[in-house]
Scaffold this active site. Structure first.
Site, PDB file in Angstrom:
ATOM      1  N   ASP A  35       1.024  -1.253  -0.250  1.00 21.46           N
ATOM      2  CA  ASP A  35      -0.293   0.509   0.655  1.00 21.46           C
ATOM      3  C   ASP A  35       1.105   1.236   0.498  1.00 21.46           C
ATOM      4  OD1 ASP A  35      -3.007   0.530   0.985  1.00 21.46           O
ATOM      5  OD2 ASP A  35      -1.724   2.197   0.928  1.00 21.46           O
ATOM      6  N   ILE A  36       0.436   2.630  -0.519  1.00 19.38           N
ATOM      7  CA  ILE A  36       1.512   3.527  -1.057  1.00 19.38           C
ATOM      8  C   ILE A  36       1.263   4.457   0.594  1.00 19.38           C
ATOM      9  CG2 ILE A  36      -0.660   5.124  -1.799  1.00 19.38           C
ATOM     10  CD1 ILE A  36       1.615   5.728  -3.907  1.00 19.38           C
ATOM     11  N   ASN A  90     -12.737  -3.469   2.850  1.00 17.98           N
ATOM     12  CA  ASN A  90     -13.215  -2.142   3.278  1.00 17.98           C
ATOM     13  C   ASN A  90     -14.540  -2.116   2.144  1.00 17.98           C
ATOM     14  OD1 ASN A  90     -12.421  -0.962   4.817  1.00 17.98           O
ATOM     15  ND2 ASN A  90     -10.906   0.346   3.571  1.00 17.98           N
ATOM     16  N   GLY A  96     -14.814   3.668   4.493  1.00 16.55           N
ATOM     17  CA  GLY A  96     -13.585   4.203   3.481  1.00 16.55           C
ATOM     18  C   GLY A  96     -13.089   3.269   2.403  1.00 16.55           C
ATOM     19  N   GLN A  97     -14.104   2.252   1.990  1.00 17.88           N
ATOM     20  CA  GLN A  97     -14.118   1.712   0.425  1.00 17.88           C
ATOM     21  C   GLN A  97     -13.398   2.965  -0.813  1.00 17.88           C
ATOM     22  OE1 GLN A  97     -15.455  -0.590  -1.563  1.00 17.88           O
ATOM     23  NE2 GLN A  97     -14.423  -1.709  -3.425  1.00 17.88           N
ATOM     24  N   HIS A 103      -9.920  -5.489  -2.787  1.00 14.80           N
ATOM     25  CA  HIS A 103      -8.755  -5.521  -2.915  1.00 14.80           C
ATOM     26  C   HIS A 103      -8.722  -5.521  -0.474  1.00 14.80           C
ATOM     27  CE1 HIS A 103     -10.332  -1.576  -2.235  1.00 14.80           C
ATOM     28  NE2 HIS A 103      -8.928  -1.477  -0.840  1.00 14.80           N
ATOM     29  N   HIS A 105      -6.711  -5.492   2.428  1.00 15.79           N
ATOM     30  CA  HIS A 105      -5.418  -5.071   3.261  1.00 15.79           C
ATOM     31  C   HIS A 105      -4.892  -6.151   3.956  1.00 15.79           C
ATOM     32  CE1 HIS A 105      -6.729  -1.059   2.061  1.00 15.79           C
ATOM     33  NE2 HIS A 105      -7.944  -1.521   2.354  1.00 15.79           N
TER      34      HIS A 105
HETATM   35  P1  AMP Z   1      -9.713   1.415   0.292  1.00 15.85           P
HETATM   36  O1  AMP Z   1      -9.596   2.587   0.709  1.00 15.85           O
HETATM   37  O2  AMP Z   1      -9.991   0.572   1.095  1.00 15.85           O
HETATM   38  O3  AMP Z   1     -10.473   1.370  -0.778  1.00 15.85           O
HETATM   39  O4  AMP Z   1      -8.310   1.104  -0.355  1.00 15.85           O
HETATM   40  C1  AMP Z   1      -7.302   1.786  -1.254  1.00 15.85           C
HETATM   41  C2  AMP Z   1      -6.074   1.509  -0.671  1.00 15.85           C
HETATM   42  O5  AMP Z   1      -4.875   1.915  -1.750  1.00 15.85           O
HETATM   43  C3  AMP Z   1      -5.677   2.503   0.158  1.00 15.85           C
HETATM   44  O6  AMP Z   1      -4.772   2.446   1.575  1.00 15.85           O
HETATM   45  C4  AMP Z   1      -4.284   3.894  -0.151  1.00 15.85           C
HETATM   46  O7  AMP Z   1      -3.907   4.266   0.109  1.00 15.85           O
HETATM   47  C5  AMP Z   1      -3.724   2.704  -1.161  1.00 15.85           C
HETATM   48  N1  AMP Z   1      -3.199   2.786  -2.905  1.00 15.85           N
HETATM   49  C6  AMP Z   1      -3.983   3.730  -2.609  1.00 15.85           C
HETATM   50  N2  AMP Z   1      -3.010   4.743  -4.464  1.00 15.85           N
HETATM   51  C7  AMP Z   1      -2.231   3.291  -4.361  1.00 15.85           C
HETATM   52  C8  AMP Z   1      -0.970   2.908  -5.472  1.00 15.85           C
HETATM   53  N3  AMP Z   1      -0.838   3.826  -6.692  1.00 15.85           N
HETATM   54  N4  AMP Z   1      -0.591   2.062  -5.232  1.00 15.85           N
HETATM   55  C9  AMP Z   1      -0.703   1.428  -3.709  1.00 15.85           C
HETATM   56  N5  AMP Z   1      -1.639   1.147  -2.704  1.00 15.85           N
HETATM   57  C10 AMP Z   1      -2.259   2.758  -3.393  1.00 15.85           C
END
Ligand code: AMP
Ligand code: ZN
Length: 117
Positions: A35-36, A90, A96-97, A103, A105
């Protein structure tokens, strides 16, 4: 069609290699990448290569692929030598999605509180 790549989907772009990611595992059907914006020492996202909007849509359309995600979550935990970890899906903006491509986590490497925030 269900499972087809979506043009405006960030995670489809990661699957296709059009957006860079720190990939830690890949199988025929899944990709796992860091995760970024990590919320724990291990924070890896495990996604199906096929596009579904959330965990339930995936499980309905392709239960075997949903199971692949869960096995890959364990594989990520094994690679990072985690004895315990948390899987979060999520589902919906209110929970929080923010990315509407299924995906998991995988979070670990620190103590976890319950209930989650
Ligand atoms: P959610 O909020 O459950 O939809 O999770 C989306 C996740 O994607 C968040 O934890 C972000 O930090 C992560 N995210 C967004 N863009 C990227 C990216 N380019 N590379 C890796 N993770 C990312
Ligand atoms: Zn997608």
């Amino acid at each position: 069609m269900a499972g087809e790549p979506k043009d405006d989907c960030l995670f489809c772009k990661i699957v296709e290699g059009h957006v860079p990611a720190t990939i830690v595992r890949e199988t025929d059907t899944t990709v796992a990448f860091r995760d970024i914006n990590p919320q724990a020492p291990t924070h890896v996202l495990v996604i199906p290569k096929a596009h579904y909007k959330d965990a339930a849509a995936l499980a309905t359309a392709d239960p075997a692929l949903a199971a692949d995600l869960l096995r890959e979550a364990q594989a990520v935990a094994d690679e990072d030598k985690l004895e315990s970890y948390r899987i979060v899906f999520n589902t919906g903006a209110g929970a929080g999605q923010t990315v509407f491509h299924t995906h998991a986590h995988v979070l670990g490497g620190r103590g976890m509180q319950w209930p989650p925030g």
